[in-house]
Design a protein around this motif. Structure first.
Motif, PDB file in Angstrom:
ATOM      1  N   GLY A 102      14.543  56.799 -79.640  1.00  0.00           N
ATOM      2  CA  GLY A 102      15.235  57.898 -78.974  1.00  0.00           C
ATOM      3  C   GLY A 102      14.529  58.452 -77.756  1.00  0.00           C
ATOM      4  O   GLY A 102      14.848  59.565 -77.302  1.00  0.00           O
ATOM      5  N   ALA A 103      13.577  57.702 -77.190  1.00  0.00           N
ATOM      6  CA  ALA A 103      12.906  58.160 -75.972  1.00  0.00           C
ATOM      7  C   ALA A 103      13.914  58.322 -74.842  1.00  0.00           C
ATOM      8  O   ALA A 103      14.900  57.577 -74.756  1.00  0.00           O
ATOM      9  N   ASP A 104      13.657  59.289 -73.975  1.00  0.00           N
ATOM     10  CA  ASP A 104      14.542  59.534 -72.832  1.00  0.00           C
ATOM     11  C   ASP A 104      14.138  58.732 -71.604  1.00  0.00           C
ATOM     12  O   ASP A 104      14.950  58.555 -70.689  1.00  0.00           O
ATOM     13  N   ALA A 105      12.895  58.266 -71.574  1.00  0.00           N
ATOM     14  CA  ALA A 105      12.401  57.480 -70.442  1.00  0.00           C
ATOM     15  C   ALA A 105      11.146  56.745 -70.885  1.00  0.00           C
ATOM     16  O   ALA A 105      10.511  57.097 -71.890  1.00  0.00           O
ATOM     17  N   LEU A 106      10.786  55.716 -70.127  1.00  0.00           N
ATOM     18  CA  LEU A 106       9.557  54.972 -70.367  1.00  0.00           C
ATOM     19  C   LEU A 106       8.581  55.222 -69.224  1.00  0.00           C
ATOM     20  O   LEU A 106       8.971  55.204 -68.053  1.00  0.00           O
ATOM     21  N   MET A 107       7.325  55.470 -69.567  1.00  0.00           N
ATOM     22  CA  MET A 107       6.260  55.554 -68.570  1.00  0.00           C
ATOM     23  C   MET A 107       5.465  54.246 -68.646  1.00  0.00           C
ATOM     24  O   MET A 107       4.862  53.940 -69.672  1.00  0.00           O
ATOM     25  N   ILE A 108       5.478  53.481 -67.571  1.00  0.00           N
ATOM     26  CA  ILE A 108       4.819  52.182 -67.569  1.00  0.00           C
ATOM     27  C   ILE A 108       3.398  52.339 -67.048  1.00  0.00           C
ATOM     28  O   ILE A 108       3.175  52.612 -65.867  1.00  0.00           O
ATOM     29  N   HIS A 109       2.425  52.165 -67.946  1.00  0.00           N
ATOM     30  CA  HIS A 109       1.026  52.178 -67.532  1.00  0.00           C
ATOM     31  C   HIS A 109       0.790  51.030 -66.552  1.00  0.00           C
ATOM     32  O   HIS A 109       1.267  49.903 -66.769  1.00  0.00           O
ATOM     33  N   GLN A 110       0.040  51.304 -65.499  1.00  0.00           N
ATOM     34  CA  GLN A 110      -0.274  50.255 -64.533  1.00  0.00           C
ATOM     35  C   GLN A 110      -1.090  49.160 -65.239  1.00  0.00           C
ATOM     36  O   GLN A 110      -2.078  49.453 -65.909  1.00  0.00           O
ATOM     37  N   PRO A 111      -0.697  47.897 -65.137  1.00  0.00           N
ATOM     38  CA  PRO A 111      -1.402  46.840 -65.867  1.00  0.00           C
ATOM     39  C   PRO A 111      -2.889  46.799 -65.521  1.00  0.00           C
ATOM     40  O   PRO A 111      -3.254  46.764 -64.347  1.00  0.00           O
ATOM     41  N   PRO A 112      -3.772  46.809 -66.542  1.00  0.00           N
ATOM     42  CA  PRO A 112      -5.210  46.791 -66.286  1.00  0.00           C
ATOM     43  C   PRO A 112      -5.782  45.389 -66.139  1.00  0.00           C
ATOM     44  O   PRO A 112      -6.986  45.224 -66.001  1.00  0.00           O
TER      45      PRO A 112
END
Length: 301
Positions: A102-112
């Motif tokens: 039920g998340a409203d959005a995804l925060m994409i961590h910058q690939p390490p």
């Protein structure tokens, strides 16, 4: 409840702590009081599996359990942003699970990954977007070395609505804002102390780990900045600066330990911080943190 996510991102984006029990395992139920306090104070967005949530110290299964728990605690009272990242398969699995939770959005961590190609980041984001069932995407930018052009390009990808800017380069932020599509919400990703600087070049809102401990102060700072009252914002920030100073010590390794030590002082022990964090805080850090908490009536004198 339907939320205006773009508007909410111009407020305080709280990054929730991940509690651990005495056995070292995640203890999701302990997060409920933190969420309730943040919502009551008026925090606009809450994020599961961000850096203050020790995202890189969790297994993918643990991260899935935490976003599911956060969704239950929040119960749609404010938007829930779910952090995803690491290897592409883990990121996609977590994106799918976050959408289902039920998340409203995804925060994409910058690939390490040490071998990140700017155009490869675009492929990464597209894969996460597909796995996330079309949820809005917020890009977490900790390294602006990919260049303004590449930043603008990934902002044009489908479903990208915002960028969490977490590099101390306000002029590069200004250039990125000017080069990217107008609909992008640029959120300060270095917490309260950098918020006025980022606001000055066009950002709106900021992320906060302080909300786990003192959400009212974070909301007050945002209110001042949204009103253009930089003098009040600077004063409010100055009064909580020692908290962020402690968290910035040991090359940032005291970031989560600072939050968890403060919660323990408040009687809301959320356990340790996993290695390689600087846990426990050293005696001098504890002394300064305790004085800060007492000064602002966050604990009894």
């Amino acid at each position: 409840m339907t939320h205006d996510l773009s508007r909410a991102l111009t407020g305080v984006s709280g990054i929730l702590v991940t509690p651990f029990g005495a056995d070292g395992e995640i203890a999701p139920a302990l997060q409920a009081s933190v969420v309730d306090r943040a919502v009551a104070a008026g925090v606009h967005v809450l994020t599961a599996n961000g850096n203050t949530g020790e995202f890189y110290g969790l297994t993918t299964d643990e991260a899935i359990a935490m976003v599911q728990a956060a969704a239950g605690h929040i119960a749609k009272r404010v938007p829930l942003v779910a952090g995803v990242g690491r290897g592409i398969r883990d990121a996609c699995r977590l994106a799918e699970a976050s959408a289902a939770a039920g998340a409203d959005a995804l925060m994409i961590h910058q690939p390490p990954d040490p071998f990140v190609a700017p155009r490869g980041i675009g492929d990464y984001i597209r894969a996460v977007q597909e796995a996330g069932d079309g949820l809005p995407l917020i890009l977490y930018l900790r390294n602006d070395a990919i260049g303004t052009g590449a930043i603008a390009d990934i902002c044009r990808l489908p479903n990208v609505i915002g960028v969490k800017w977490a590099t101390p380069n306000p002029m590069k932020l200004k250039a990125a804002i000017e080069a990217a599509p107008d609909h992008i919400i640029w959120t300060g990703g270095l917490a309260e102390v950098w918020a006025p600087v980022f606001y000055a070049v066009g950002a709106r809102g900021f992320t906060s780990g302080l909300i786990n401990v003192w959400p009212e102060r974070s909301v007050a700072i945002n209110t001042a900045l949204e009103a253009g009252d930089y003098a009040v914002a600077r004063q409010l920030i100055a009064e909580m600066q020692v908290f962020e100073d402690i968290r910035a010590e040991e090359q940032g390794g005291a970031n989560v330990p600072g939050v968890k030590a403060a919660l323990a002082l408040m009687g809301e022990d959320c356990g340790h911080a996993r290695p390689p964090a600087a846990w426990p805080l050293n005696p001098d850090q504890i002394t300064r943190l305790t004085a800060f908490m007492r000064t602002h009536n966050l604990i009894n004198a």
